[in-house]
Scaffold this active site. Structure first.
Site, PDB file in Angstrom:
ATOM      1  N   CYS A 153      54.762 -17.532 -13.787  1.00  0.00           N
ATOM      2  CA  CYS A 153      55.414 -18.270 -12.443  1.00  0.00           C
ATOM      3  C   CYS A 153      56.344 -19.248 -13.307  1.00  0.00           C
ATOM      4  O   CYS A 153      56.192 -20.182 -13.954  1.00  0.00           O
ATOM      5  CB  CYS A 153      54.322 -19.164 -11.833  1.00  0.00           C
ATOM      6  SG  CYS A 153      55.077 -20.272 -10.612  1.00  0.00           S
TER       7      CYS A 153
ATOM      8  N   THR B  33      60.851 -16.600 -11.979  1.00  0.00           N
ATOM      9  CA  THR B  33      60.652 -15.169 -12.245  1.00  0.00           C
ATOM     10  C   THR B  33      61.538 -14.487 -11.098  1.00  0.00           C
ATOM     11  O   THR B  33      62.207 -13.400 -11.517  1.00  0.00           O
ATOM     12  CB  THR B  33      59.189 -14.663 -11.812  1.00  0.00           C
ATOM     13  OG1 THR B  33      58.804 -15.097 -10.601  1.00  0.00           O
ATOM     14  CG2 THR B  33      58.120 -15.456 -12.827  1.00  0.00           C
TER      15      THR B  33
END
Length: 332
Positions: free
Chosen positions: A89, A254
């Site tokens: 993340c 991401t």
């Protein structure tokens, strides 16, 4: 029994990040990808209790720091999200680094630098801390790549869409404006959520990517809906969908990596180029294509993403077995 969790709450360019600094489960000293599997098997109630309502919400993300198994890393992390325990993340990484450094939870071996063992692989960090506070964090993300280009999918209620599948730490469907989707200003955030869920369901039987180096990373669970920027400081704008109902308030770490991998795979970005990604609320991440990378049979990139985070409070959370909603809930 009542369990207590000490959390440091922050936000990364608008997206919440809850660093669980006390109360997390003790796990055996294994590679963090294996510890993640044990956490999912034995302790997922902690994720649900701290991410779901009434202690969290549909956009909540978080992290738990552990000692690194890899000798080349300062610490390891398990990401806990409303959507599960993600391999990586980006916004969470920027938030947890800011909180961990400012609150003295970790001591880097080299000032201004960190290496983090994530379930997706090693992630290197450079951060700017000119005084008491961390001004910015640049995350050198895992190798990212374009997995499949121009995938045609029929979405109920919408019609055919052409999407690209890219990996930036999670697999993404990348959607640009086209005949059956006119762009981000054509609907609301709730419309994007409904469309994302329908797209994800429609993609599953026709495109179920598996990471070539780790078969535990599988399937398209995220989408990034792309459009032209509104800010003159940005190159593009995007809404990142994850979980069941979440739109990332940040530009997505991401997601920005996957977007750059998609653009690079289609010849629209080259090594050394920057890509400034704007979120729905106008905050910006600066991405950069650092180098080429080979991921199994795929030619990809080594991306970096820079952003900022701010601590918004300390939070001691109780999870009490007497509470019928102790382990959280979601409204679907």
């Amino acid at each position: 029994m009542r369990r207590s969790f000490f959390c440091i709450d922050s936000h990364t360019c608008g997206n919440p990040v809850r660093l669980i600094a006390g109360g997390g489960p003790i796990l055996p000293h294994l590679p963090i990808a294996e510890r993640r599997e044990l956490f999912i098997r034995d302790h997922d109630w902690i994720r649900r209790a701290l991410m779901f309502e009434p202690r969290g919400h549909d956009i909540m993300s978080g992290a738990i720091i552990y000692p690194a198994h890899r000798e080349d890393c300062d610490f390891a992390v398990i990401f806990v999200e409303v959507s599960g325990c993600l391999p990586m993340c980006g916004a969470g990484t920027i938030g947890l680094v800011t909180a961990a450094i400012e609150e003295g939870l970790v001591t880097p071996r080299v000032p201004g630098q960190l290496s983090i063992e994530t379930p997706a692989g090693r992630v290197d960090i450079r951060y700017e801390k000119p005084g008491e506070f961390v001004d910015s964090v640049r995350m050198f993300n895992v190798d990212s790549y374009l997995h499949a280009a121009d995938v045609r999918v029929d979405v109920p209620g919408v019609g055919p869409l052409v999407v690209d599948i890219a990996y930036g730490g999670n697999f993404y469907a990348v959607i640009e404006p086209q005949e059956n989707w006119k762009g981000l200003d054509a609907g609301s955030a709730s419309d994007i959520v409904e469309l994302s869920r329908a797209l994800r369901d429609a993609l599953e039987p026709i495109c179920n990517p598996v990471h070539p180096d780790d078969d535990r990373i599988i399937g398209v669970h995220h989408a990034i809906w792309c459009d032209a920027p509104k800010s003159g400081d940005a190159d593009g704008r995007g809404a990142v969908f994850y979980g069941d109902k979440a739109i990332d308030r940040s530009p997505g770490g991401t997601g920005t990596s996957a977007r750059m991998a998609q653009l690079h795979g289609k010849g629209r970005l080259k090594v050394g180029d920057t890509w400034r990604q704007e979120s729905l609320i106008g905050t910006i991440f600066e991405g950069r294509v650092e180098a080429d990378a080979q991921i199994g049979p795929f030619q990809g990139i080594k991306p970096s993403v820079s952003g900022w985070a701010r601590i918004i409070g300390h939070n001691t959370i109780f999870v009490d077995d007497r509470d019928p909603l102790a382990h959280g809930f979601q409204i679907t």
